[in-house]
Design an enzyme around this catalytic site. Structure first.
Site, PDB file in Angstrom:
ATOM      1  CB  CYS A 238      -0.916  -0.003   1.213  1.00 18.36           C
ATOM      2  SG  CYS A 238      -1.850   1.527   1.419  1.00 18.36           S
ATOM      3  CB  CYS A 263      -5.566  -0.274   2.255  1.00 14.90           C
ATOM      4  SG  CYS A 263      -4.070  -0.869   3.023  1.00 14.90           S
TER       5      CYS A 263
END
Lengths: 277, 205
Positions: A238, A263
């Site tokens: 992420c 995410c």
């Protein structure tokens, strides 16, 4: 509240849905027909999930609503505002603080706890529908446990692509009996269905079906011995929180093809960034 | 005749609260739940939990079958007044059946649903003299991590009947067992065995 019954639905409708929910829990993975009501939003926006939420929600519940993992997208914001208005319930974006979580197409990254209820919005509840258009036939197939065609469908993937190409709404078998559509969650989330601590309820408004997985229930994703079930993985982590274990969305950031991976679960990402900072 | 049987003080919120207990009971078979609800006045066989479950689930869309031992004019009047449900003499058409273990032993043919629609089945509301966890009956299956234990007193035939029920899955009966204010559920998905010796917890998986 303003002129509405608590949680919008009238009491008799709630009782009808509640009776259907008890049957759904008693026969895990089986689709119970229910008298779906019109909700003040179009089909496809989560009317099934909303009817279930309205039937179980109490004044002291804390509600969280997510859409593809995010608390701040249109669908999530609208449904959260709806229940704030018609039920006056407290809402949250924190997974751990929620009693009831209505979700569109994701299971939160944080481990759910005993007592929590996850309500899924389901577009097409019948996993066999794309193979067999007749409801009468699919009912019979479930009755006879005739699920060979489902494996044929997965096998065709292997014949064509060399691997099982189904990536979302990946069919599962519940307690070794009913094949069930887990709603269009990514197959990344399928392992979380197995032996989860939380109660999982599924509502399809247009199709007027609801079904359930009780806590601590065996849920297996269909696969083959030589092509075992696998979840997605990414080479990236992420871009915001650095997570290497969560489900990532690819975001295009300009016209030149730049991209980032973040995410899909916003609460998970924000929590992690709080920890990292 | 005066109406002595109590309804729910706050029908909207009380029925929601009681339903959540029923939902949790059904999704975690064998767990005991205390229903906080006003009991019927007479010192009869119908306790608070049974009456609370009926007030929560029954309405004019449901058909209820009542076993002889539990039937009374006061119950009929109270059900008509508070729930408005229809009473039936045909057990195969009942959505809910108000029973004691005796009725089950008699082999009354309640609805078990069809293979295509197993949900079209009778839910049993059972009045018991005794209900506790830590008994000889071992439950396992969906909603149960490992196993749970249950004690229903001397009602061996009741549990054997519910154990046989599992063999017809997905057709079958779902049972809410009640005693006074206590309630537990045994849905058709639960496997039941009788254990004579006390297994140590480490024997479970």
């Amino acid at each position: 509240m303003n002129g509405y019954n608590f949680a919008y639905l009238d009491e008799q409708t709630k009782r009808m849905i509640r009776r259907a929910l008890l049957k759904a829990v008693a026969i895990p993975g089986y689709q119970v027909p229910f008298g779906g009501r019109e909700m003040p939003m179009p089909y496809g926006w989560g009317t099934g999930g909303m009817q279930l939420t309205a039937s179980i929600l109490g004044g002291d519940d804390v509600l969280k609503v997510i859409d593809q993992g995010a608390d701040d997208t249109t669908n999530a914001v609208s449904i959260r505002a709806f229940f704030q208005r018609v039920a006056g319930v407290e809402t949250t974006t924190a997974t751990a603080q929620a009693d009831v979580i209505q979700t569109r197409h994701r299971i939160p990254e944080a481990t759910l706890r005993h007592g929590q209820i996850l309500v899924f919005q389901v577009p097409i509840p019948e996993p066999l529908r794309f193979i067999e258009p007749s409801e009468q036939e699919t009912r019979l197939m479930h009755a006879l446990e005739e699920y060979g065609v489902m494996h044929v469908k997965l096998y065709e993937d292997i014949a064509r692509y060399g691997h099982i190409a189904t990536t979302y709404a990946y069919p599962v078998k519940v307690d070794d009996r009913y094949v069930m559509d887990p709603s269009p969650i990514p197959k990344f989330d399928n392992p979380k269905l197995h032996m989860n601590e939380a109660l999982m309820l599924f509502g399809a408004g247009r199709e007027k079906r609801l079904y359930a997985i009780p806590p601590h229930t065996r849920v297996e994703s269909l696969d083959f011995e030589d092509h075992p079930f696998e979840i997605q993985s990414w080479n990236e982590c992420c871009a915001l929180c650095g997570s290497e274990t969560s489900f990532l969305d690819e975001v295009i950031t300009d016209d030149a093809g730049s991209r980032m991976f973040v995410c899909s679960d916003t609460d998970h990402c924000l929590t992690r960034r709080g920890e990292v900072a | 005749m005066s109406m002595l049987w109590p309804g729910l003080n706050d029908p909207v919120h009380d029925s929601q609260r009681l339903f959540r207990q029923l939902l949790q009971a059904m999704s975690e078979p064998g767990t005991l739940h205390l229903l906080d609800v006003a009991a019927p006045p007479e010192d009869g066989p119908i306790g608070a939990a049974l009456w609370g479950a009926m007030l929560t689930l029954c309405d004019l869309d449901t058909r209820v079958w009542i076993a002889r031992e539990l039937d009374s004019p006061a119950l009929r009047e109270a059900l008509a007044f508070h729930a408005g449900c229809r009473l039936t003499d045909d057990p195969a058409s009942a959505d809910f059946a108000l029973v004691t273990p005796t009725a089950l032993v008699e082999g009354i043919a309640f609805a078990t649903g069809s293979d295509e629609y197993p949900d079209r089945s009778t839910t049993l509301l059972v009045a018991l003299d005794r209900l506790a966890d830590h008994g000889p009956w071992q439950l396992s299956g969906p909603g149960i991590p490992g196993w749970r234990r249950l004690d229903v007193g001397d009602d061996e035939a009741l549990m054997e009947c519910l154990a046989r029920n599992r063999t017809r899955f997905p057709r079958g009966l779902d049972a809410l067992l009640t005693c006074d204010t206590r309630l537990t559920a045994i849905p058709r998905s639960t496997r039941i065995e009788k254990r004579l010796t006390e297994d140590r917890p480490c024997m479970s998986q």
